[in-house]
Design an enzyme around this catalytic site. Sequence first.
Site, PDB file in Angstrom:
ATOM      1  N   ASP A 125       0.969  -1.543   0.055  1.00  0.00           N
ATOM      2  CA  ASP A 125       0.069   0.133  -0.071  1.00  0.00           C
ATOM      3  C   ASP A 125       0.879   1.098   0.132  1.00  0.00           C
ATOM      4  OD1 ASP A 125      -2.633  -0.925  -0.080  1.00  0.00           O
ATOM      5  OD2 ASP A 125      -2.281  -1.769   1.947  1.00  0.00           O
ATOM      6  N   ASP A 185      -6.189  -4.641  -6.101  1.00  0.00           N
ATOM      7  CA  ASP A 185      -5.855  -3.393  -5.606  1.00  0.00           C
ATOM      8  C   ASP A 185      -4.482  -2.967  -5.851  1.00  0.00           C
ATOM      9  OD1 ASP A 185      -7.594  -5.175  -4.310  1.00  0.00           O
ATOM     10  OD2 ASP A 185      -7.851  -3.877  -2.398  1.00  0.00           O
TER      11      ASP A 185
HETATM   12  N1  GLY Z   1      -7.932  -3.235   0.127  1.00  0.00           N
HETATM   13  C1  GLY Z   1      -8.135  -1.931  -0.508  1.00  0.00           C
HETATM   14  C2  GLY Z   1      -9.518  -1.697  -0.363  1.00  0.00           C
HETATM   15  O1  GLY Z   1     -10.190  -1.789   0.510  1.00  0.00           O
HETATM   16  O2  GLY Z   1      -9.829  -1.168  -1.344  1.00  0.00           O
END
Ligand code: GLY
Length: 405
Positions: A125, A185
């Site tokens: 992230d 993601d």
């Molecule tokens: N894992 C990232 C989201 O919740 O979009």
Amino acid sequence: MKTTTCIFAAMASAIAFADASSDEAKLKAMLPDVFAKSAAHYRALDAAATPLVDKGEDGMKQVPHGWNAKEGKPDMRSIKWWTSGHYPGSLWYLYEATGDEFFKERAVAWTEILEPNKSDSSHHDTGFMMYCSYGNARRVLKTDKYDGILLETAGSLSSRFNENLGLIRSWGDINDEKDFLVIPDNMMNLELLEEAAKIPGGERRFADVARSHATKTMAHHFRADGGTYHVLNYDQRPGFRGAVQEIRRGQGLSCETAWSRGQSWAIYGYAMMYRESKDPAYLAFAQKVSDFAINHPNMPEDGVPYWDFGAPGEERDSSAASIMASGLLELSTFLPGEKGGKYRAFAVKQLLSLCSDAYFAKPGENGDWLLRHGVGHKPAGSEIDTPLDYGDSSFLEALLRFSRL
Ligand code: GLY
């Protein structure tokens, strides 16, 4: 008969074109008001959040993430929380939309507290966290001041790349030999790597890592119809390298359905990867994952998806709609005529819905975040029907992209 069919087809296409252009005119006329209202919301939100910046329980500074309705205050999260770049991202977009120096000053302040994340290699992230903040700062201010931070972050993120699998490990310890977890993601974190490869002193390898990850994800992470799985677990054992050993539902309803925000991350991610690489495979794939979403029988008429494509009648996810709209608008710019027009028209429909009273909060409501009705993690019972920082930032980005078409 043939002539009549052709005339009807031509009439239908002319009506669709007229509808699309009147929707665009409507959205264009609304933009100044929506940006002014958004700016007022964020001034109020910033006033409530700023005194809380130093109150993090982990000793780290905190960034606004959502709304703590029970206590009537912003839900602040540590700068280590995966969404920490989105609030500064929204401030950068508001500065671009309004030219108001207040937003520049606040964007710089909230961006610069994220610096400790540059050396974090414990998850994927960091791309979200540091590109929405520092990446936008670099782009908007046209400065090289943050290049070192972006390059260090790219190094941390790419240290999660496994050469044998050709993938970045999204979640989990780098040395975990049992599980190698990847989520769609992760496509959103590749833009930082692409950009870092272009920064003076940046390694070409950053872009190679991004492209390898995108290509492998394209091969494994989607069903034949273009719908995404959420979590894939790859097998790292010698002889099994690259095989998918497990599918997990993750934030989705089930392993057989497509989680809406994951689908939106994929749409946005493959359009972005085509912009960066000009690889036609990514362009074709961006269309495939987009077609899955916009033609899905469970897509509601207003274009704001249910939180999972397999959960009709349950909560909508405004964040999935705003991310999708932003991705579709970018995709539309790469495709001529009707091919791009259908993505642009769908995105405009989504943005008109999000700007309406059904989603866009009134002043003082919703903790002054812009969009209501986001869904964070329904299977975990967390953040259901609530404002979300990444919903707002993607919404503002999509409106800016539309304003520049
Ligand atoms: N894992 C990232 C989201 O919740 O979009």
